[in-house]
Design a protein around this motif. Structure first.
Motif, mmCIF file in Angstrom:
data_model
loop_
_atom_site.group_PDB
_atom_site.id
_atom_site.type_symbol
_atom_site.label_atom_id
_atom_site.label_comp_id
_atom_site.label_asym_id
_atom_site.label_seq_id
_atom_site.Cartn_x
_atom_site.Cartn_y
_atom_site.Cartn_z
ATOM 1 N N UNK A 183 -56.388 -16.558 5.647
ATOM 2 C CA UNK A 183 -56.453 -15.134 5.332
ATOM 3 C C UNK A 183 -55.040 -14.580 5.172
ATOM 4 N N UNK A 184 -54.795 -13.847 4.088
ATOM 5 C CA UNK A 184 -53.478 -13.308 3.795
ATOM 6 C C UNK A 184 -53.091 -12.219 4.784
ATOM 7 N N UNK A 185 -51.840 -12.238 5.200
ATOM 8 C CA UNK A 185 -51.321 -11.167 6.047
ATOM 9 C C UNK A 185 -50.957 -9.950 5.208
ATOM 10 N N UNK A 186 -50.985 -8.795 5.838
ATOM 11 C CA UNK A 186 -50.409 -7.597 5.251
ATOM 12 C C UNK A 186 -48.969 -7.496 5.724
ATOM 13 N N UNK A 187 -48.057 -7.280 4.792
ATOM 14 C CA UNK A 187 -46.646 -7.112 5.128
ATOM 15 C C UNK A 187 -46.169 -5.766 4.592
ATOM 16 N N UNK A 188 -45.051 -5.307 5.118
ATOM 17 C CA UNK A 188 -44.462 -4.033 4.696
ATOM 18 C C UNK A 188 -43.204 -4.319 3.904
ATOM 19 N N UNK A 189 -43.115 -3.768 2.703
ATOM 20 C CA UNK A 189 -41.923 -3.914 1.874
ATOM 21 C C UNK A 189 -41.577 -2.565 1.250
ATOM 22 N N UNK A 190 -40.509 -1.981 1.717
ATOM 23 C CA UNK A 190 -39.967 -0.762 1.109
ATOM 24 C C UNK A 190 -41.018 0.323 0.875
ATOM 25 N N UNK A 191 -41.782 0.615 1.922
ATOM 26 C CA UNK A 191 -42.736 1.709 1.847
ATOM 27 C C UNK A 191 -44.150 1.324 1.485
ATOM 28 N N UNK A 192 -44.352 0.064 1.074
ATOM 29 C CA UNK A 192 -45.678 -0.379 0.669
ATOM 30 C C UNK A 192 -46.225 -1.433 1.628
ATOM 31 N N UNK A 193 -47.536 -1.383 1.851
ATOM 32 C CA UNK A 193 -48.241 -2.414 2.609
ATOM 33 C C UNK A 193 -48.928 -3.325 1.601
ATOM 34 N N UNK A 194 -48.544 -4.602 1.612
ATOM 35 C CA UNK A 194 -48.979 -5.519 0.554
ATOM 36 C C UNK A 194 -49.508 -6.826 1.134
ATOM 37 N N UNK A 195 -50.407 -7.510 0.409
ATOM 38 C CA UNK A 195 -50.728 -8.891 0.787
ATOM 39 C C UNK A 195 -49.457 -9.730 0.686
ATOM 40 N N UNK A 196 -49.278 -10.674 1.586
ATOM 41 C CA UNK A 196 -48.018 -11.414 1.629
ATOM 42 C C UNK A 196 -47.679 -12.095 0.306
ATOM 43 N N UNK A 197 -48.706 -12.544 -0.440
ATOM 44 C CA UNK A 197 -48.424 -13.229 -1.703
ATOM 45 C C UNK A 197 -47.925 -12.270 -2.790
ATOM 46 N N UNK A 198 -48.106 -10.975 -2.581
ATOM 47 C CA UNK A 198 -47.622 -9.991 -3.558
ATOM 48 C C UNK A 198 -46.313 -9.354 -3.138
ATOM 49 N N UNK A 199 -45.795 -9.706 -1.996
ATOM 50 C CA UNK A 199 -44.564 -9.102 -1.488
ATOM 51 C C UNK A 199 -43.356 -9.708 -2.197
ATOM 52 N N UNK A 200 -42.494 -8.859 -2.738
ATOM 53 C CA UNK A 200 -41.348 -9.337 -3.513
ATOM 54 C C UNK A 200 -40.091 -8.552 -3.136
ATOM 55 N N UNK A 201 -38.947 -9.260 -3.144
ATOM 56 C CA UNK A 201 -37.633 -8.655 -2.955
ATOM 57 C C UNK A 201 -36.758 -9.111 -4.122
ATOM 58 N N UNK A 202 -35.888 -8.251 -4.595
ATOM 59 C CA UNK A 202 -35.030 -8.565 -5.728
ATOM 60 C C UNK A 202 -34.134 -9.774 -5.458
ATOM 61 N N UNK A 203 -33.895 -10.567 -6.498
ATOM 62 C CA UNK A 203 -32.943 -11.685 -6.366
ATOM 63 C C UNK A 203 -31.523 -11.164 -6.154
ATOM 64 N N UNK A 204 -31.296 -9.879 -6.421
ATOM 65 C CA UNK A 204 -29.982 -9.284 -6.218
ATOM 66 C C UNK A 204 -29.848 -8.628 -4.849
ATOM 67 N N UNK A 205 -30.852 -8.779 -4.014
ATOM 68 C CA UNK A 205 -30.769 -8.195 -2.673
ATOM 69 C C UNK A 205 -29.625 -8.844 -1.899
ATOM 70 N N UNK A 206 -28.797 -8.043 -1.261
ATOM 71 C CA UNK A 206 -27.619 -8.567 -0.568
ATOM 72 C C UNK A 206 -27.982 -9.375 0.678
ATOM 73 N N UNK A 207 -29.185 -9.190 1.191
ATOM 74 C CA UNK A 207 -29.618 -10.069 2.266
ATOM 75 C C UNK A 207 -29.763 -11.499 1.776
#
Length: 285
Positions: free
Chosen positions: A1-25
């Motif tokens: 079962x997919x987890x819900x994650x938080x990314x920049x204000x949105x609650x998303x299924x983990x497979x839909x969670x994305x961060x920019x390749x330009x993120x400094x982290x």
């Protein structure tokens, strides 16, 4: 079962969670993190972790993108939505996404905020608490600002792999002949009725569990010395242990292949683990 994650204000299924390749982290490890434990669906030491998070961000010239109450609401929603009874909440804040440059981007660049949960059934009932950990020593080759809880964790990961290759559970890092800390935990030895752990400074992380455990130890009339100790002192100790948000208080029974004390978990570590879990559960939110 997919987890819900938080990314920049949105609650998303983990497979839909994305961060920019330009993120400094991603590009520079330019970010900080915190991990809070969850027992019985409640969060432990939340305020301590939030205060340390704000300090880490400040040391890197970043502000808090969310308030304490907003962060707590996100934690609670993720715990509820993912059905976490016992487990962890991971929080990471980076300087955000910008074209690759060693210089920091414009201060108005939006920071990246990510949270996710990990389910750890029986987190407080780890068999290792009764068996104890085996530790090796390795040189501390990290950068000098270990008091900032940054996401640059490659050397601690290497240290854990060194320990695994040696048939041990973890490693204590050493500098100038003295133990600094474990790869992801604070380190302690016990001699008689005295607990010895390294003093706070830039050399170690200012552990939230460390602070609570030392407070409980003093309240229990145990003697505490905050100073650097050597590997030789550790080898001659009556017992040893570590603390962290995910292991609480965990006994150490072997260092570099030789037993510490009786080679079994000692009474001080056992008592402090009991006190910490009892008091933390009472204060959990």
């Amino acid at each position: 079962m997919s987890r819900t994650v938080y990314v920049n204000g949105d609650y998303l299924p983990e497979e839909d969670a994305k961060i920019s390749v330009f993120d400094r982290g991603f590009l520079f490890a330019d970010g900080v993190y915190e991990v809070t434990s969850v027992l019985g669906g409640k969060i432990l030491d939340f305020d301590g972790h939030t205060v340390r998070l704000e300090r880490s961000l400040k040391e890197l010239g970043m502000g808090m993108p969310l308030s304490r109450d907003e962060l707590l609401a996100i934690h609670r929603k993720l715990v509820a939505d993912n059905g976490i009874d016992d487990g962890l909440v991971y929080l990471q804040i980076t300087r955000g996404a910008a074209d690759r440059d060693f210089a920091y981007p414009d201060p108005d660049t939006p920071q990246s905020v990510v949270l996710f949960t990990q389910s750890k059934p029986g987190l407080a009932e780890s068999p290792m608490a009764k068996e104890g950990m085996k530790i090796i020593s390795i040189p501390d080759e990290r950068w000098g600002r270990r008091d900032i809880k940054t996401v640059q964790l490659l050397y601690p990961s290497m240290g854990k792999m060194m320990a695994k290759a040696a048939g041990a559970h973890d490693a204590w890092m050493t500098e100038d002949g003295h133990v600094t800390e474990g790869t992801s935990n604070n380190a302690y030895i016990v001699k008689g009725n005295t607990i010895v752990t390294r003093h706070l400074g830039n050399e170690i992380l200012h552990g939230i569990t460390r602070a609570a455990v030392l407070r409980f130890a003093r309240e229990a009339q145990m003697q505490v010395e905050e100073r650097a100790f050597t590997l030789d002192e550790a080898a001659e100790a009556d017992e040893a242990f570590i603390t962290s948000a995910s292991t609480f208080v965990m006994p150490v029974v072997e260092l570099d292949g030789a037993p510490i004390g009786t080679g079994r978990p000692g009474p001080v570590a056992a008592r402090l683990r009991e006190i910490y879990l009892d008091e933390s559960r009472k204060a959990a939110i």
